[in-house]
Design a protein around this motif. Structure first.
Motif, short mmCIF file in Angstrom:
data_model
loop_
_atom_site.label_atom_id
_atom_site.label_comp_id
_atom_site.label_asym_id
_atom_site.label_seq_id
_atom_site.Cartn_x
_atom_site.Cartn_y
_atom_site.Cartn_z
N UNK A 159 26.70 -56.00 -49.45
CA UNK A 159 26.06 -54.67 -49.24
C UNK A 159 26.16 -54.54 -50.76
N UNK A 160 25.56 -53.96 -51.81
CA UNK A 160 25.44 -53.18 -52.75
C UNK A 160 25.33 -51.67 -53.18
N UNK A 161 26.61 -51.63 -54.18
CA UNK A 161 26.01 -50.22 -54.92
C UNK A 161 26.22 -51.12 -56.28
N UNK A 162 25.51 -49.88 -57.85
CA UNK A 162 25.48 -49.49 -58.62
C UNK A 162 26.65 -48.45 -58.69
N UNK A 163 27.21 -48.78 -60.69
CA UNK A 163 27.61 -47.72 -61.30
C UNK A 163 27.03 -46.41 -61.33
N UNK A 164 27.39 -45.03 -60.55
CA UNK A 164 26.48 -44.20 -61.09
C UNK A 164 27.01 -43.39 -62.05
N UNK A 165 26.58 -43.96 -63.19
CA UNK A 165 25.97 -43.04 -64.61
C UNK A 165 26.40 -41.59 -64.95
N UNK A 166 25.69 -40.86 -64.94
CA UNK A 166 24.85 -39.70 -65.17
C UNK A 166 25.60 -38.49 -64.90
N UNK A 167 25.23 -37.83 -63.67
CA UNK A 167 26.10 -37.32 -63.22
C UNK A 167 27.40 -37.00 -63.55
N UNK A 168 28.09 -37.94 -63.26
CA UNK A 168 29.22 -38.50 -63.79
C UNK A 168 29.66 -37.80 -64.64
N UNK A 169 28.70 -38.52 -66.15
CA UNK A 169 28.77 -37.44 -67.42
C UNK A 169 28.88 -36.61 -67.14
N UNK A 170 28.20 -35.56 -66.48
CA UNK A 170 27.64 -34.53 -66.66
C UNK A 170 28.88 -34.23 -66.39
N UNK A 171 30.06 -34.06 -65.26
CA UNK A 171 31.33 -33.59 -64.76
C UNK A 171 31.95 -34.19 -65.74
N UNK A 172 32.31 -34.93 -66.36
CA UNK A 172 33.51 -34.73 -67.77
C UNK A 172 32.54 -34.00 -68.70
N UNK A 173 31.81 -34.17 -69.09
CA UNK A 173 31.39 -32.97 -69.92
C UNK A 173 31.89 -31.91 -69.81
N UNK A 174 32.00 -31.48 -68.81
CA UNK A 174 32.27 -29.92 -68.20
C UNK A 174 33.66 -30.12 -67.76
N UNK A 175 34.31 -31.16 -67.69
CA UNK A 175 35.54 -30.69 -67.34
C UNK A 175 36.37 -30.89 -68.77
N UNK A 176 35.54 -31.36 -70.21
CA UNK A 176 36.03 -31.55 -70.87
C UNK A 176 35.92 -29.83 -71.82
N UNK A 177 34.66 -29.06 -71.12
CA UNK A 177 34.57 -27.85 -71.46
C UNK A 177 36.00 -26.74 -70.85
N UNK A 178 35.99 -27.34 -69.82
CA UNK A 178 36.93 -26.31 -68.90
C UNK A 178 38.76 -26.23 -70.00
N UNK A 179 39.07 -27.75 -69.95
CA UNK A 179 40.51 -27.49 -70.72
C UNK A 179 40.23 -27.13 -72.05
N UNK A 180 38.80 -27.06 -72.59
CA UNK A 180 38.64 -26.65 -74.10
C UNK A 180 39.28 -24.70 -74.21
N UNK A 181 39.22 -24.59 -73.08
CA UNK A 181 39.60 -23.05 -73.05
C UNK A 181 37.95 -22.50 -72.53
N UNK A 182 36.87 -22.96 -71.94
CA UNK A 182 35.57 -22.97 -72.11
C UNK A 182 35.84 -21.62 -70.35
N UNK A 183 35.78 -20.44 -70.87
CA UNK A 183 35.30 -19.34 -69.95
C UNK A 183 33.95 -19.09 -68.83
#
Length: 450
Positions: A159-183
């Protein structure tokens, strides 16, 4: 890991003709993918890398240990003027490093490259925390390989899976924007690099993903931005959030041309992910500092031991230090020369791979404070499948693993392999897909219930 590679090798030899044809078909399919570098499909072999769930846990552990050490280093840099002096950064760069980006993560996107011989036998090659790339290439390969005949056949028993790195990076990008105070619910996003410098195919891939998620996105050049004292613009496109791919070295080379970007960054009128302070660990001098006991007296003993065991001995090359010069000149087999802050393996010289004269000439060319000397570390190697004119061979390739961290947490693997000691696009490396085997978890679930 060894068993998986062996079983994969055995499988390939059963129906070689079919797999050789499938390899060609896979290459054709990738023509319509995002797996491009400098206008061509990235080189690859019909050979995934396989990792066990236990190795996956080890990657989490070792990156967490390293991230903890680096966080302490950055904390000290931000608060201690004497410690800052060890890095030798210009006053302009130091001022930008000290700017608060508006969120907690010191290196939101990083890739730690390691020589991995086994769970306890590994060495860090270098730390990429500024303009890190490779996510699109590896995930594209993995997605296409899941439909390859050999992986489908192999997956009947695993049973194989690969590391998803694209959608998870977008989520990280937006998470930092929210912490920055982006409304803004849907901020306008700029993927920023200098025109002609970056990996445009990768930028276009991220732009497509962001557009699909409802975010207006443009690929922007920091020289073309304007700032009205409140908002940053690319023509008439207001930029609320920047995914920074322009490396700090290039920003500083164009320092006089990017006033608007720098002013908006200083004033926190735009969220920039990642922060310029990531340069503290991105610059290769970090390894030299970590090996200087007087300079890292704030680390605990376990952290110092981790450095000793897993970071190559590194020091700044000083032509005026006659004792040091003699040691390096007379022991080229033991050392590697690395420029402080170039990328893509530019300027790297491995002593054992050059002649005595080439080594002496290079040392004579080095200006004080521009190069590091690092102990040579052997690269791990494996026999990998190579198809040539339909014939199957197994050739020895050296390889390096890039471990991705998003907001300091391990997220996935990027594998490059080559037959030279320097593994980079410029030296003809191949990129290989990565799969994690979950067989242990499946086997456990099949155990009879009490």
């Amino acid at each position: 890991m060894d068993q998986l590679f062996q079983k994969y090798k055995e499988l390939l030899t059963v129906d070689t003709a079919r797999y050789a044809e499938d390899y060609q078909l896979l290459a054709q399919k990738l023509e319509d993918s995002a797996a491009y570098y400098q206008g061509a499909v990235i080189p690859f072999l019909y050979q995934p890398f396989f990792f066990s769930s236990l190795e996956n846990d080890k990657f989490k552990e070792l990156t967490a240990q390293m991230a903890t050490i680096l966080t302490k280093v950055i904390d000290r840099y931000l608060t201690d003027q004497e410690f800052r002096s060890y890095f030798g950064f210009s006053k302009d760069l130091e001022e930008l490093i000290l700017v608060d980006p508006g969120y907690d993560s010191y290196f939101p996107m990083a890739r730690f490259d390691i020589f991995y011989h086994g769970p306890e036998e590994f060495k860090f090659c270098e730390l990429n925390a500024d303009g890190s790339s490779g996510m699109v290439k590896t995930n594209t390969l993995e997605k296409y390989f899941l439909d390859a005949a050999v992986v489908k056949d192999f997956a009947t028993n695993y049973s194989f899976e690969y590391y998803e790195l694209l959608d998870s990076w977008v989520d990280t990008l937006l998470s930092n924007y929210r912490q920055f105070g982006g409304q803004l619910e849907r901020p306008n996003i700029g993927i920023m690099d200098f025109e002609g410098y970056g990996m445009v195919s990768e930028f276009k891939c991220f732009k497509k993903i962001l557009n699909q998620k409802g975010y207006s996105t443009q690929i922007i050049d920091p020289r073309e931005l304007t700032y009205d004292g409140i908002d940053l613009y690319n023509d008439d496109f207001r930029v609320d959030l920047i995914y920074r791919r322009a490396v700090t070295l290039d920003l500083m080379e164009h320092y006089q041309e990017i006033d608007s970007f720098l002013a908006a960054y200083r004033n926190q009128d735009v969220c920039v992910v990642g922060p310029i302070r990531s340069q503290i660990i991105h610059n290769k001098i970090i390894f030299s500092i970590l090996h200087n006991q007087k300079q890292i007296d704030f680390l605990d003993q376990a952290e110092k031991e981790f450095i000793k065991q897993h970071i190559p001995l590194t020091f700044t090359y000083q032509p005026a230090n006659k004792k040091l010069v003699k040691q390096v000149k007379n022991n080229k087999e033991r050392f590697v020369l690395k420029p402080m802050d170039l990328y893509g393996a530019q300027g790297v010289v491995i002593g054992k791979d050059v002649t005595e004269q080439e080594w002496q000439t290079k040392l004579e060319e080095i200006e004080s404070g521009t190069y590091l000397v690092q102990e040579y570390c052997s690269l791990p190697s494996r026999d990998l499948a190579v198809f040539a004119d339909g014939e199957l061979k197994f050739e020895k390739f050296k390889y390096i693993l890039g471990l991705f961290l998003y907001n300091h947490e391990f997220k996935g693997v990027y594998t490059r392999a080559g037959q030279k000691d320097i593994i980079a696009s410029a030296t003809g490396c191949v990129t290989q897909p990565n799969f994690v085997n979950l067989e242990n978890q499946i086997a456990k679930s099949r155990e009879p219930q009490e």
